[in-house]
Scaffold this motif. Structure first.
Motif, short mmCIF file in Angstrom:
data_model
loop_
_atom_site.label_atom_id
_atom_site.label_comp_id
_atom_site.label_asym_id
_atom_site.label_seq_id
_atom_site.Cartn_x
_atom_site.Cartn_y
_atom_site.Cartn_z
N ARG A 40 0.83 -1.21 0.00
CA ARG A 40 0.00 0.00 0.00
C ARG A 40 0.86 1.25 0.00
NH1 ARG A 40 -4.27 1.29 4.77
NH2 ARG A 40 -4.74 -0.93 4.43
N ILE A 41 1.90 1.26 0.81
CA ILE A 41 2.74 2.46 0.94
C ILE A 41 3.48 2.75 -0.35
CG2 ILE A 41 4.70 3.45 2.19
CD1 ILE A 41 3.82 1.82 4.62
N VAL A 42 4.09 1.74 -0.95
CA VAL A 42 4.90 1.98 -2.14
C VAL A 42 4.02 2.38 -3.32
CG1 VAL A 42 4.94 -0.37 -3.11
CG2 VAL A 42 6.93 1.10 -3.37
N ILE A 43 2.80 1.86 -3.41
CA ILE A 43 1.89 2.25 -4.50
C ILE A 43 1.45 3.70 -4.32
CG2 ILE A 43 -0.40 1.87 -5.48
CD1 ILE A 43 0.00 -1.10 -5.08
N VAL A 44 1.10 4.08 -3.10
CA VAL A 44 0.66 5.46 -2.85
C VAL A 44 1.79 6.43 -3.15
CG1 VAL A 44 -0.03 7.08 -1.04
CG2 VAL A 44 -1.10 4.83 -1.17
N ARG A 155 -7.35 -0.15 -1.54
CA ARG A 155 -7.15 1.04 -0.70
C ARG A 155 -6.04 1.92 -1.26
NH1 ARG A 155 -8.22 -2.67 3.77
NH2 ARG A 155 -10.15 -2.03 4.83
N ALA A 156 -4.98 1.31 -1.77
CA ALA A 156 -3.86 2.08 -2.31
C ALA A 156 -4.31 2.92 -3.50
CB ALA A 156 -2.72 1.15 -2.70
N PHE A 157 -5.10 2.33 -4.41
CA PHE A 157 -5.55 3.08 -5.57
C PHE A 157 -6.57 4.14 -5.19
CE2 PHE A 157 -3.49 -0.27 -7.92
CZ PHE A 157 -3.12 0.34 -9.10
N LEU A 158 -7.38 3.88 -4.17
CA LEU A 158 -8.31 4.90 -3.70
C LEU A 158 -7.56 6.09 -3.12
CD1 LEU A 158 -11.16 5.91 -3.06
CD2 LEU A 158 -11.06 4.59 -0.93
N MET A 159 -6.53 5.83 -2.31
CA MET A 159 -5.72 6.92 -1.76
C MET A 159 -5.00 7.67 -2.87
SD MET A 159 -4.18 5.05 1.66
CE MET A 159 -3.38 6.55 2.27
N GLY A 160 -4.51 6.94 -3.88
CA GLY A 160 -3.87 7.59 -5.01
C GLY A 160 -4.82 8.48 -5.78
N PHE A 161 -6.06 8.02 -5.95
CA PHE A 161 -7.07 8.85 -6.63
C PHE A 161 -7.32 10.14 -5.88
CE2 PHE A 161 -11.60 10.00 -6.69
CZ PHE A 161 -11.72 10.41 -8.01
N LEU A 162 -7.44 10.06 -4.56
CA LEU A 162 -7.67 11.26 -3.76
C LEU A 162 -6.47 12.20 -3.81
CD1 LEU A 162 -9.41 9.65 -0.65
CD2 LEU A 162 -10.48 10.87 -2.55
#
Length: 218
Positions: A40-44, A155-162
């Protein structure tokens, strides 16, 4: 004769322990990626870099280093639990190797189940033709791990979208202003990138991002 047999058995046990240790070391990258918060961290962080319009800043080594040490910080309670209930008793010959593995899997499974969405868990339970037990700890690891990975990616892609939204607004404003001024040939990214960096620095973006990532696992 007895001493020779004991010596041979002791050597065999040491060899088996060394093979187990080497296997764990070989699987450590997969364990880090599939059973911790690293993914999650590295994707964000990667999506944030793309949102800022930066290709290689910060470089991949920096992103991986940040993700690794943030993962160690977040996983510290789990690591301490494994050390206390699995590694130390096994090192002191209080439990067997299988018991140590079972004890080590418990805190990891608790962590993963806490971060796993029920929908993702139900999907893989249906794939395995299993009913969801009342106690989620009874779910085997081969179901928990892919469900956990699916939830982490979501969750990672949702955080990235935001993260993309405020920087996308800047890109749209800059592109509209340049078009209205007739400066069509000027790349909008050349103008918008400094403004996006300024916004990120002014709002203390790194601290906000790290605190959000850490709190998202609580």
């Amino acid at each position: 004769m007895t001493d020779s047999i004991l010596s041979i058995n002791g050597t065999g046990m040491q060899t088996l322990e060394i093979l187990t240790l080497l296997t764990l070391i070989a699987l450590l990258p997969s364990i880090l990626i599939m059973m911790t918060c690293f993914t999650r961290i590295v994707i964000v962080l990667s999506l944030l870099r793309n949102a800022l319009g930066l290709q290689q800043t910060p470089p991949n080594t920096v992103i991986i280093g940040i993700a690794l040490f943030l993962s160690l910080f977040i996983m510290q309670p789990v690591i301490s639990d494994i050390n206390q209930n699995a590694y130390e008793p096994y090192k002191s010959d209080l439990i067997t190797q299988q018991q140590a593995i079972d004890n080590a899997s418990v805190p990891l499974k608790k962590f993963m189940l806490k971060q796993t969405k029920i929908d993702s868990l139900n999907v893989f339970l249906n794939f395995a033709d299993m009913k969801r037990p009342k106690n989620l700890m009874e779910i085997p690891m081969h179901i928990v791990i892919p469900a956990f990975m699916t939830s982490e990616l979501s969750r990672a892609f949702l955080m990235g979208f935001l993260l993309y939204i405020p920087f996308l607004v800047i890109d749209i404003i800059v592109a509209s202003v340049l078009m209205s001024m007739g400066m069509v040939m000027l790349p909008p990214s050349m103008i918008s990138t400094p403004f996006k960096l300024l916004l990120f620095v002014v709002v203390n973006g790194w601290s906000l991002l790290f605190s959000t990532l850490v709190s998202s696992f609580n």
